[in-house]
Design a protein around this motif. Structure first.
Motif, PDB file in Angstrom:
ATOM      1  N   SER A 260      12.388  -7.603   5.493  1.00 18.92           N
ATOM      2  CA  SER A 260      12.155  -8.663   4.520  1.00 18.92           C
ATOM      3  C   SER A 260      10.845  -9.397   4.789  1.00 18.92           C
ATOM      4  N   THR A 261      10.543  -9.614   6.072  1.00 19.45           N
ATOM      5  CA  THR A 261       9.294 -10.293   6.437  1.00 19.45           C
ATOM      6  C   THR A 261       8.082  -9.431   6.094  1.00 19.45           C
ATOM      7  N   ILE A 262       8.177  -8.140   6.365  1.00 19.25           N
ATOM      8  CA  ILE A 262       7.079  -7.229   6.012  1.00 19.25           C
ATOM      9  C   ILE A 262       6.857  -7.227   4.506  1.00 19.25           C
ATOM     10  N   THR A 263       7.946  -7.132   3.749  1.00 21.04           N
ATOM     11  CA  THR A 263       7.838  -7.120   2.286  1.00 21.04           C
ATOM     12  C   THR A 263       7.263  -8.429   1.773  1.00 21.04           C
ATOM     13  N   GLY A 264       7.738  -9.547   2.312  1.00 20.32           N
ATOM     14  CA  GLY A 264       7.232 -10.844   1.885  1.00 20.32           C
ATOM     15  C   GLY A 264       5.768 -11.043   2.223  1.00 20.32           C
ATOM     16  N   THR A 265       5.356 -10.529   3.375  1.00 19.23           N
ATOM     17  CA  THR A 265       3.958 -10.646   3.769  1.00 19.23           C
ATOM     18  C   THR A 265       3.067  -9.797   2.867  1.00 19.23           C
ATOM     19  N   ARG A 266       3.531  -8.612   2.510  1.00 20.83           N
ATOM     20  CA  ARG A 266       2.762  -7.776   1.584  1.00 20.83           C
ATOM     21  C   ARG A 266       2.606  -8.466   0.233  1.00 20.83           C
ATOM     22  N   ARG A 267       3.668  -9.130  -0.201  1.00 18.65           N
ATOM     23  CA  ARG A 267       3.608  -9.859  -1.477  1.00 18.65           C
ATOM     24  C   ARG A 267       2.601 -10.994  -1.379  1.00 18.65           C
ATOM     25  N   LEU A 268       2.625 -11.706  -0.255  1.00 17.48           N
ATOM     26  CA  LEU A 268       1.658 -12.781  -0.036  1.00 17.48           C
ATOM     27  C   LEU A 268       0.235 -12.250  -0.044  1.00 17.48           C
ATOM     28  N   VAL A 269       0.021 -11.107   0.597  1.00 16.99           N
ATOM     29  CA  VAL A 269      -1.313 -10.502   0.651  1.00 16.99           C
ATOM     30  C   VAL A 269      -1.835 -10.218  -0.748  1.00 16.99           C
ATOM     31  N   ARG A 270      -0.981  -9.710  -1.623  1.00 17.54           N
ATOM     32  CA  ARG A 270      -1.416  -9.434  -2.997  1.00 17.54           C
ATOM     33  C   ARG A 270      -1.861 -10.717  -3.696  1.00 17.54           C
ATOM     34  N   LYS A 271      -1.109 -11.801  -3.493  1.00 16.71           N
ATOM     35  CA  LYS A 271      -1.473 -13.075  -4.108  1.00 16.71           C
ATOM     36  C   LYS A 271      -2.792 -13.601  -3.553  1.00 16.71           C
ATOM     37  N   GLN A 272      -2.949 -13.515  -2.223  1.00 18.99           N
ATOM     38  CA  GLN A 272      -4.194 -13.975  -1.606  1.00 18.99           C
ATOM     39  C   GLN A 272      -5.380 -13.154  -2.098  1.00 18.99           C
ATOM     40  N   ASP A 273      -5.185 -11.852  -2.171  1.00 20.50           N
ATOM     41  CA  ASP A 273      -6.247 -10.956  -2.614  1.00 20.50           C
ATOM     42  C   ASP A 273      -6.679 -11.296  -4.033  1.00 20.50           C
ATOM     43  N   THR A 274      -5.695 -11.527  -4.912  1.00 21.51           N
ATOM     44  CA  THR A 274      -5.999 -11.890  -6.299  1.00 21.51           C
ATOM     45  C   THR A 274      -6.751 -13.207  -6.356  1.00 21.51           C
TER      46      THR A 274
END
Length: 306
Positions: A260-274
């Motif tokens: 869950s933490t890995i998935t949540g971090t990947r989601r955060l990365v997409r938002k930061q990247d955008t």
């Protein structure tokens, strides 16, 4: 080098911003100013990948460990305090180097942005109206009173509708006037964006999360709970800590928490990247082909024309 240089190292989680910021500080006689909202919190070290004293290599770091986990992080307070820190660093004849991935905090510090006042009573009344009348009804009211703001706020975005109506009631002006603009407060500002191939970044995230568990994230979370983590509206919802709390409560297995933490971090990365890719002023540094710290430092200095 510009006398009043303000350098920012930005980008998504796990790209290597902290290490590069330290390298640049050593090269430019600089000091690091944190722009990661969660690293403001005392004791949230392992789960935020906060640089240790040894990793800082003698470089002064500012605005780390300034809030208790029960406190609410405030971007307007951060703006005020971080700008004072930058003035002090310059007063010592050194270069301030902002490092972080919290996009709004970076913009609040670097750009000419003012934050409108707040009124808890007004906001509570508007939130109660939203609950009873619905967001669309208050959006129609906003369209009548502040059409410029309504045009940029969706009819279902309850939080921003409430904020816009609150600002209008308090100030008598338009919320639109407070929306961020891409205009540096200081003309000598340079942003270096750090990016990696997405597959490589995903691998780094997974490795980091597994390492956090090995390094004692559950023990850190247990200690933070004793200091009031459950009462912290921001801190307890942080990726990694929210999952760790679930493990401590028996609501999630450690294996599921890691995933869950890995998935949540990947989601955060997409938002930061955008967020950061929208800012056309960022000068991007691709670090995949240049892992050596010295090479990365030279590449970043070249990008900044230093």
């Amino acid at each position: 080098m510009p006398a009043a240089l303000l350098l920012a190292v930005v980008g998504a989680t796990a790209t290597g911003k902290s290490d590069l910021g330290i390298e640049l500080a050593l090269a430019l006689d600089g000091e690091v100013v944190n722009a990661d909202a969660l690293q403001l919190y005392r004791g949230m070290d392992i789960g935020t990948a906060k640089v240790t004293d040894a990793e800082r290599r003698g470089v002064p770091h500012h605005l780390l460990d300034v809030l208790d986990v029960t406190q609410e992080a405030s971007v307007s307070a951060y703006q005020r305090e971080a700008r004072a820190v930058i003035d002090a660093i310059r007063g010592r004849g050194r270069v301030p180097i902002v490092v972080g991935g919290s996009g709004l905090y970076v913009r609040a510090l670097l750009d000419d942005i003012a934050f409108p006042p707040t009124d808890a009573a007004v906001r509570a009344r508007l939130e109660e109206r939203i609950a009873h009348e619905g967001a669309s009804a208050l959006h129609r009211e906003l369209t009548a009173t502040d059409p410029a703001a309504a045009e940029h706020i969706g009819p279902e975005d309850a939080r921003r509708i409430v904020r816009a109506l609150e600002v209008g009631e308090i100030t008598g002006g338009s919320f639109r006037a407070y929306l961020p603009r891409e205009q540096y407060l200081d003309a000598a500002t340079i942003q270096i964006g750090v990016r990696r191939d997405r597959a490589v970044l995903h691998e780094r995230i997974a490795r980091r999360v597994h390492g956090m568990v090995r390094d004692g994230l559950l023990e850190e979370t247990r200690a933070l709970r004793e200091r009031g983590l459950d009462r912290g509206r921001t801190a307890r919802r942080a990726i990694g800590y929210e999952q760790a709390l679930a493990v401590l409560d028996g609501a999630m297995s450690c294996e599921d928490a890691v995933e869950s933490t890995i998935t949540g971090t990947r989601r955060l990365v997409r938002k930061q990247d955008t967020w950061f890719r929208r800012d056309r002023r960022v000068r991007w540094l691709d670090v995949d082909a240049a892992e050596d710290p010295a090479a990365l430092r030279h590449a970043a200095l070249a990008l900044a024309d230093l």
